[in-house]
Design an enzyme around this catalytic site. Structure first.
Site, PDB file in Angstrom:
ATOM      1  CG  HIS A 139      40.610  19.566  35.750  1.00  5.03           C
ATOM      2  ND1 HIS A 139      41.342  20.728  35.604  1.00  5.03           N
ATOM      3  CD2 HIS A 139      39.685  19.569  34.765  1.00  5.03           C
ATOM      4  CE1 HIS A 139      40.885  21.407  34.551  1.00  5.03           C
ATOM      5  NE2 HIS A 139      39.883  20.722  34.034  1.00  5.03           N
TER       6      HIS A 139
ATOM      7  CG  HIS B  70      45.203  17.743  39.415  1.00  5.67           C
ATOM      8  ND1 HIS B  70      46.201  18.508  38.856  1.00  5.67           N
ATOM      9  CD2 HIS B  70      44.038  18.346  39.088  1.00  5.67           C
ATOM     10  CE1 HIS B  70      45.658  19.546  38.227  1.00  5.67           C
ATOM     11  NE2 HIS B  70      44.341  19.469  38.359  1.00  5.67           N
TER      12      HIS B  70
ATOM     13  CG  HIS C  77      44.258  17.267  34.122  1.00  7.41           C
ATOM     14  ND1 HIS C  77      43.321  17.670  33.205  1.00  7.41           N
ATOM     15  CD2 HIS C  77      44.532  18.366  34.865  1.00  7.41           C
ATOM     16  CE1 HIS C  77      43.042  18.946  33.382  1.00  7.41           C
ATOM     17  NE2 HIS C  77      43.779  19.393  34.389  1.00  7.41           N
TER      18      HIS C  77
ATOM     19  CG  HIS D 291      41.927  18.740  28.989  1.00  8.76           C
ATOM     20  ND1 HIS D 291      41.362  18.374  30.182  1.00  8.76           N
ATOM     21  CD2 HIS D 291      41.372  19.927  28.658  1.00  8.76           C
ATOM     22  CE1 HIS D 291      40.512  19.307  30.561  1.00  8.76           C
ATOM     23  NE2 HIS D 291      40.497  20.263  29.641  1.00  8.76           N
TER      24      HIS D 291
ATOM     25  CG  HIS E 178      42.699  13.866  31.157  1.00 10.10           C
ATOM     26  ND1 HIS E 178      43.183  15.146  31.382  1.00 10.10           N
ATOM     27  CD2 HIS E 178      43.421  13.376  30.109  1.00 10.10           C
ATOM     28  CE1 HIS E 178      44.152  15.406  30.524  1.00 10.10           C
ATOM     29  NE2 HIS E 178      44.314  14.350  29.742  1.00 10.10           N
TER      30      HIS E 178
ATOM     31  CG  ASP F  33      39.671  16.168  31.882  1.00 12.98           C
ATOM     32  OD1 ASP F  33      40.430  16.468  32.827  1.00 12.98           O
ATOM     33  OD2 ASP F  33      40.079  15.837  30.757  1.00 12.98           O
TER      34      ASP F  33
ATOM     35  CG  HIS G  16      42.248  24.505  37.819  1.00 12.43           C
ATOM     36  ND1 HIS G  16      43.618  24.527  37.706  1.00 12.43           N
ATOM     37  CD2 HIS G  16      41.890  23.199  37.885  1.00 12.43           C
ATOM     38  CE1 HIS G  16      44.071  23.278  37.676  1.00 12.43           C
ATOM     39  NE2 HIS G  16      43.041  22.454  37.782  1.00 12.43           N
TER      40      HIS G  16
END
Length: 245
Positions: free
Chosen positions: A117, A119, A134, A142, A145, A148, A184
């Site tokens: 993502h 941020h 985000h 979400h 965004h 994303d 992540h």
């Protein structure tokens, strides 16, 4: 200091507009053409004030950016130590954004899909935890965004992907420049997790690695793109050979 600069730029823009309106009054017969000229020039002025890269981009057409991925400084030693680059390319002022994701540091047997993502903050002062939530300039849920990117599964310890038509942009008030990219630990549930966090961050878990997006050159994009597409062509050729035999 920033307030003084903002006031100066606002004053400059008003003077600019005032000048053109005075020209219209002096040449009222050519009003439609003059208004179109004003619209174009004022748009260019505001674009350059909102983000300086836009002004430079008018001359070079293609704009490139790079994000040099590094493991979070707060990450445990046993977690994947992800490094590499995320590259961007976009034609000024309204071309579709493309990205190349080129990451290493996963184990050879790792087949866990990972969320990536954009941020809000380009702040790595406390590892990836300082990058905020985000980037969500339109204040939507979400996975709506602009940053994303979805899920990416490593193959032989690497993530190598080229994607076109990314929703984000490098230009204007919603530019992704100077913001952070985070990879992540877990998979993004794409807003289908059934809890509030799902509509905020996709329940993607711990932040493994991150970087700050900055302006780059075309050389790295070209070499990485050729490497990526060349390897893909070789794999396709080998597959065709196996089928024919």
């Amino acid at each position: 200091m920033r307030m003084k600069q903002s006031a100066f730029y606002n004053h400059l823009a008003l003077l600019f507009i005032s000048h053109f309106f005075s020209q219209i009054q002096a040449n009222h017969e050519s009003c439609p053409l003059m208004l179109k000229n004003i619209e174009s020039k004022v748009d260019d002025l505001w674009q350059s004030l909102l983000h300086p890269v836009a002004l430079a981009a008018k001359d070079i057409k293609e704009v490139y950016a790079i994000c040099e991925m590094k493991p979070s400084s707060t990450l445990e030693a046993e977690k994947p130590q992800v490094t590499g680059q995320v590259l961007f390319k976009q034609t000024y002022p309204s071309g579709h954004l493309e990205t190349i994701i080129s990451l290493v540091g996963f184990s050879e047997s790792d087949n866990q899909a990972r969320a990536i993502h954009i941020h809000e903050f380009g702040d790595l002062s406390n590892g990836c935890d300082a990058t905020g939530g985000h980037f969500n300039p339109m204040n939507v849920s979400h996975p709506g965004h602009p940053g994303d990117f979805g899920n990416f599964t490593p193959k032989k310890g690497k993530i190598k992907k080229h994607r076109k038509n990314i929703k984000a942009t490098m230009f204007g008030p919603n530019s992704i420049l100077s913001r952070a990219i985070v990879i992540h630990e877990q998979q993004d549930d794409l807003g289908e997790g059934g809890n509030p966090a799902s509509l905020i961050n996709g329940n993607a878990g711990k932040r493994l690695a991150c970087c700050v997006i900055g302006i780059g050159g075309k050389t790295l994009w070209q070499s990485t793109f050729l490497s990526l597409t060349g390897n893909s062509m070789k794999r396709n050729a080998k597959g065709s050979e196996r089928k024919s035999s």
